[in-house]
Structure formats: C-alpha cells, structure tokens
Design an enzyme around this catalytic site. Structure first.
Site, mmCIF file in Angstrom:
data_model
loop_
_atom_site.group_PDB
_atom_site.id
_atom_site.type_symbol
_atom_site.label_atom_id
_atom_site.label_comp_id
_atom_site.label_asym_id
_atom_site.label_seq_id
_atom_site.Cartn_x
_atom_site.Cartn_y
_atom_site.Cartn_z
ATOM 1 N N ARG A 15 0.867 -1.182 0.000
ATOM 2 C CA ARG A 15 0.000 0.000 0.000
ATOM 3 C C ARG A 15 0.908 1.238 0.000
ATOM 4 O O ARG A 15 1.661 1.453 0.944
ATOM 5 C CB ARG A 15 -0.901 -0.004 1.239
ATOM 6 C CG ARG A 15 -1.750 1.227 1.332
ATOM 7 C CD ARG A 15 -2.599 1.329 2.593
ATOM 8 N NE ARG A 15 -3.071 2.704 2.639
ATOM 9 C CZ ARG A 15 -3.172 3.446 3.718
ATOM 10 N NH1 ARG A 15 -2.894 2.946 4.905
ATOM 11 N NH2 ARG A 15 -3.565 4.692 3.634
ATOM 12 N N HIS A 38 -3.068 10.849 0.553
ATOM 13 C CA HIS A 38 -2.537 10.676 1.909
ATOM 14 C C HIS A 38 -1.967 12.033 2.348
ATOM 15 O O HIS A 38 -0.767 12.182 2.520
ATOM 16 C CB HIS A 38 -1.486 9.562 1.923
ATOM 17 C CG HIS A 38 -1.195 8.992 3.287
ATOM 18 N ND1 HIS A 38 -1.229 7.644 3.558
ATOM 19 C CD2 HIS A 38 -0.837 9.582 4.453
ATOM 20 C CE1 HIS A 38 -0.912 7.438 4.834
ATOM 21 N NE2 HIS A 38 -0.659 8.599 5.396
ATOM 22 N N GLU A 43 -7.244 8.521 6.278
ATOM 23 C CA GLU A 43 -7.536 9.224 7.524
ATOM 24 C C GLU A 43 -8.000 10.668 7.358
ATOM 25 O O GLU A 43 -7.316 11.609 7.799
ATOM 26 C CB GLU A 43 -6.300 9.198 8.440
ATOM 27 C CG GLU A 43 -5.880 7.808 8.828
ATOM 28 C CD GLU A 43 -4.824 7.791 9.930
ATOM 29 O OE1 GLU A 43 -4.343 8.862 10.334
ATOM 30 O OE2 GLU A 43 -4.491 6.694 10.387
ATOM 31 N N ASN A 84 -7.282 1.937 10.161
ATOM 32 C CA ASN A 84 -5.929 2.155 10.681
ATOM 33 C C ASN A 84 -6.050 2.177 12.195
ATOM 34 O O ASN A 84 -6.754 3.028 12.744
ATOM 35 C CB ASN A 84 -5.362 3.505 10.219
ATOM 36 C CG ASN A 84 -5.153 3.584 8.714
ATOM 37 O OD1 ASN A 84 -5.334 2.608 8.000
ATOM 38 N ND2 ASN A 84 -4.769 4.759 8.249
ATOM 39 N N TYR A 131 -4.039 2.249 15.924
ATOM 40 C CA TYR A 131 -2.795 2.408 16.694
ATOM 41 C C TYR A 131 -3.003 2.245 18.186
ATOM 42 O O TYR A 131 -2.218 1.574 18.857
ATOM 43 C CB TYR A 131 -2.153 3.778 16.393
ATOM 44 C CG TYR A 131 -1.544 3.798 15.010
ATOM 45 C CD1 TYR A 131 -0.231 3.386 14.805
ATOM 46 C CD2 TYR A 131 -2.292 4.184 13.899
ATOM 47 C CE1 TYR A 131 0.324 3.366 13.534
ATOM 48 C CE2 TYR A 131 -1.744 4.165 12.625
ATOM 49 C CZ TYR A 131 -0.441 3.758 12.453
ATOM 50 O OH TYR A 131 0.105 3.721 11.188
ATOM 51 N N GLU A 133 -3.541 -0.067 8.406
ATOM 52 C CA GLU A 133 -2.316 0.365 9.108
ATOM 53 C C GLU A 133 -2.357 -0.145 10.535
ATOM 54 O O GLU A 133 -3.396 -0.086 11.191
ATOM 55 C CB GLU A 133 -2.190 1.897 9.189
ATOM 56 C CG GLU A 133 -1.713 2.567 7.948
ATOM 57 C CD GLU A 133 -1.579 4.089 8.102
ATOM 58 O OE1 GLU A 133 -1.272 4.565 9.218
ATOM 59 O OE2 GLU A 133 -1.806 4.779 7.101
HETATM 60 C C1 BGC Z 1 -0.888 7.908 9.225
HETATM 61 C C2 BGC Z 1 0.565 7.703 8.865
HETATM 62 C C3 BGC Z 1 1.429 7.956 10.094
HETATM 63 C C4 BGC Z 1 1.064 6.940 11.140
HETATM 64 C C5 BGC Z 1 1.872 7.023 12.429
HETATM 65 C C6 BGC Z 1 -1.255 7.340 10.564
HETATM 66 O O1 BGC Z 1 -2.054 8.270 11.214
HETATM 67 O O2 BGC Z 1 -1.713 7.449 8.206
HETATM 68 O O3 BGC Z 1 0.884 8.550 7.806
HETATM 69 O O4 BGC Z 1 2.786 7.919 9.800
HETATM 70 O O5 BGC Z 1 -0.290 7.102 11.489
HETATM 71 O O6 BGC Z 1 1.667 8.234 13.080
#
Ligand code: BGC
Length: 455
Positions: A83, A127, A172, A293, A295, A368
């Site tokens: 991607r 992006h 995002e 995505n 995190y 992600e």
């Molecule tokens: C984004 C990436 C970024 C990653 C880590 C995501 O919000 O799509 O571009 O590098 O998080 O912060």
C-alpha cells in the site's frame, strides 16, 4: 535474560492479504522533480517551528529513486501487497487542470516493478499531500477541491487501471480535519477548531466522487482507510462519559456513519455546507471493503483546566474550548512515541464495529498498524505486531470479517510534525546515507509469513 520464544501465530485464512503501508509525502522525496507541483506539506515544513526536529521531506527515504530496492525488500519479506500513495501534486501539479504525464510515469514504473515481483499494488489516492495551489483557494474547506480530486482520481485510473485492481481513496480524513484544519499541528496549519468541519464533509464528498470516477473506469475493488480506536471514559461520571461519547463521535462515527449508513451522527449535518442530503448519496455508495488504521485507544474525560494533552495524544497543547480532554492511559507498555500498547483494544474495536454497523459493514482490512521504536534489535516491535495479530485473530474468531492486514511501515520515514525522530519501519533508514537495513521485526515477520504460507 532469556525469554521463551512466543508460540507461532494462529493461522489466518489462506487468502488473507498480508501487506505493508507507506505514503508518498513520507517516503518519495524528489519534490521538485519531473514536474511535481508543491504540496501543502512542502509549504508547511518550510515554515519555522512546524517540524520538531527542523527537518523536511525533500529527500525523505528517496523512495522515488530507490523504489526498486524497496520492492526487493518487499519481495524478500514475502508480503502479498504494497500500500503506497500517489502524490496528487505529482500527477496534477496545480491540483486542477493539466495532468503531468511524467509524474504518472513514476507510478507506472512502480506498479510494473511490484507486479513483476508478484506483489499487488494498492494505491491510496490521497494521503494528506494536498496540492498547494488548491490550499490557496481554501483546500478541503471548499467544495471545488472534492471535484478536482475526482478529476485527478480519473487521471490516475486511466493510466494505472489496467494493472491496479484494488484502490484506496483517502487516508484518515479525520486526522487531516483535526490536526490539519482544526488544531494546526499538521499542514495546512489552520486552527479553526469546529469550523474545520467542512473539511471533513468535502473529503467525504471527494471520496464519493472518486469512487464514481473509479467505477466508471471499471474498478471493482475500492476501499478507504480511516483511523479508529476505542474511546474509553476516564470515569463513570456523566461529565466524563459525555465527553468520551463526543470524542467517539468525532473519531469513530463522523466519517464511518456517512460512509456506511448514509447519514451524519445527530447534530453534525446542520453544521455542514452544501446540499448535504444529496451529497450523502454520493458518499455512501457501497464500498467493496472498509479499511481501519488502528494504533491505540484513547482515554477521554471532561475538560480540565490544565489543557496539555498526554503523550497518548501527541503531547500537544489543546485549546481550552474543546469539550473533552485526553488523559494518560496507565498500566500498559508504551512505544517510544509514548503511545500505549493495547492489543486487546483492536479486538474491542472490531467487536464494536460489528455491533454498531451490523449488516451495513462491508468486509474489513486493517490498512495500518504499527509502532515507533528506536534500534534494529527491536523486540518491542515484534511484541507489538505479535500481540496485535493475535488480537486481530481473536476478533476474526468472534466473527469479524477481516480480509487483510498491513503493517505501518516498510521503512522508517518522515513522521509528519515529528520529523525523522519517530521510527515506524520494519527496515531501518540511515538518513545520512539512505542505506536500508532490515530490523529484527522484518526478519520476524518474514518468518511468520512463511509459516502462514506453509498452511
Ligand atoms: C498515518 C501515517 C502515520 C502513522 C503514524 C497514521 O495516522 O496514516 O501517515 O505515519 O499514522 O503516526
């Protein structure tokens, strides 16, 4: 100290798509080559004080020139998909009008190199690198930008559509709205707070118009990559749960509800410009899959007098007008960025999505997931990936229809306002020489993918 090797990962479906993600602005460099126009990020990084380490992305990882080496790393890693994003200002330098064939040539070469290596190209059309010329006329705050985006999408599909099967429209839009237009931490550096909402609507409209353009070119496999994470309330008090619900609306519903249900959460549509009802028909055209995505979760409470956000929220100073305040999540390990590592929150998120959207939810992809750590013996990154893949598998066992998983990121790269200080890569970049060195996590993932392929 020796620790027991982790047991092998549970088995994922045979046709599960394994990949890694990157983006143009964070990797390509070559910002003034082959007719590329300026982007909002070129301008933002040139302003004093915007980027923590004072760096910019004029060279980044030099992916533009070293893409063959990067494709070699992908092939050796054994992923099925890559991607990447297409830079709008490379293809349409002024954002609207003339298409720059030399800019498209780069993606043509990249796509061919990927296919020759047996790797599926999965381009993201946007992006965050809005052409600067469009930013000058209002950027995503104005409707025309959505229309220009669709014309650009058409130009890319016309050139690559014979070989690219799977498309991602936006990455995002929530972050660009919040950080770029609301709080000014990202390009274009606007601090409009809730007056940034039109940027959300116009990105969604741009998505819908781009889906139309791609479909008209025969595309049958289209998704979007939205950021999501569970929102936890700081306490059971009404003030805290109310604030958490509001933040959940901003992060998890503002973009997903219009896409998946064809409506905005209550109270939002009234604040948006344009023929919103008609636009919602365009925005909610069926998707072939929905990208998440993920995190970290966020802990939210009622506004507090001390407005400095914890590292969980980027440590940025937040304006006192916000009706919520992020709190520090205790009791979990942290990445070098300070983000809490909470794999089970991924399971929670996917369960909540099934519950919230039911039959309106298309198949999912994790577009992600990753973490920033220093060093190349990165046992922490291995533990992160291992934990999140198990959590993902748990969600799938419980019924989540997830078709793929993409690690952020292949190499270390330009981490936006943090500059080069945060390292998310499976491959280390020496920024003095641009040498690429696979980290322990790269070797670990390679082994895990081989195990999965053995079946
Ligand atoms: C984004 C990436 C970024 C990653 C880590 C995501 O919000 O799509 O571009 O590098 O998080 O912060």
């Amino acid at each position: 100290m020796t620790s027991e090797p982790a047991p092998p990962l549970p088995r994922f479906p045979r046709d599960f798509l394994w990949g890694v993600s990157t983006s143009a602005a964070q990797t390509e460099g070559a910002v003034a080559e082959d007719g590329r126009g300026r982007s909002a990020w070129d301008v933002f990084t040139a302003e004093a004080g915007r980027i923590k380490d004072g760096s910019d992305a004029r060279v980044a990882t030099d992916h533009y020139h070293r893409y063959r080496e990067d494709v070699g790393l992908l092939a050796d890693l054994g992923v099925g998909a890559y991607r990447f994003s297409v830079a709008w200002p490379r293809v349409v330098p002024d954002g609207s009008g003339a298409v720059n064939a030399a800019g498209l040539d780069f993606y043509d070469r990249l796509v061919d190199a990927l296919l020759a290596a047996g790797i599926e190209p999965v381009p993201t059309l946007f992006h965050w690198d809005t052409p600067h010329a469009l930013e000058e006329t209002g950027g995503w705050l104005v409707r025309e930008t959505a229309e220009h985006f669709a014309a650009y999408a058409d130009a890319v599909a016309a050139r690559l559509g014979d070989r690219v099967k799977r498309w991602i429209t936006l990455n995002e839009p929530a972050e660009l709205t919040l950080l770029g237009y609301g709080l000014g931490q990202h390009a274009p550096g606007r601090t409009l707070l809730f007056d940034a909402l039109p940027a959300a609507h116009h990105q969604l409209l741009g998505h819908g118009l781009a889906v139309r353009a791609l479909r008209a070119r025969g595309a049958t496999d289209i998704g979007i990559a939205n950021s999501h994470g569970p929102t936890w309330a700081a306490s059971g008090s009404e003030a805290d749960t109310g604030a958490a619900d509001f933040y959940d609306l901003l992060l998890n519903r503002l973009f997903a509800d219009p896409l998946l249900l064809g409506r905005y959460p209550e109270g939002i549509a009234e604040q948006l410009p344009g023929p919103v009802t008609d636009d919602l028909k365009v925005i909610s055209q069926p998707l072939d899959w929905y990208g998440i995505n993920y995190y970290q979760p966020t802990l939210i409470g009622a506004p507090q007098p001390d407005t400095a956000a914890p590292a969980d929220f980027g440590g940025i100073a937040l304006p006192p007008e916000l009706p919520f305040s992020p709190r520090r999540i205790e009791g979990y390990p942290r990445t070098d960025f300070g983000w809490p590592v909470v794999p089970h929150a991924l399971t929670e998120l996917l369960d909540a999505f099934r519950e919230r959207y039911g039959p309106s939810l298309p198949p999912l992809m994790i577009t992600e997931n990753g973490c920033s750590y220093e060093g190349t013996e990165d046992t922490d990154r291995i533990a992160f990936l291992d934990g999140h893949l198990r959590a993902l598998h748990d969600a799938m066992t419980a019924g989540a229809d997830v078709r793929g998983y993409f690690v952020w990121s292949l190499t270390d790269n330009f981490e936006w306002a943090e500059g080069f200080a945060r390292r998310f890569g499976l491959v280390h970049i020496d920024y003095a020489t641009l040498a690429r060195t696979p980290k322990a996590s790269y070797h670990w993932l390679r082994g895990a993918l081989r195990d999965q392929a053995r079946g």
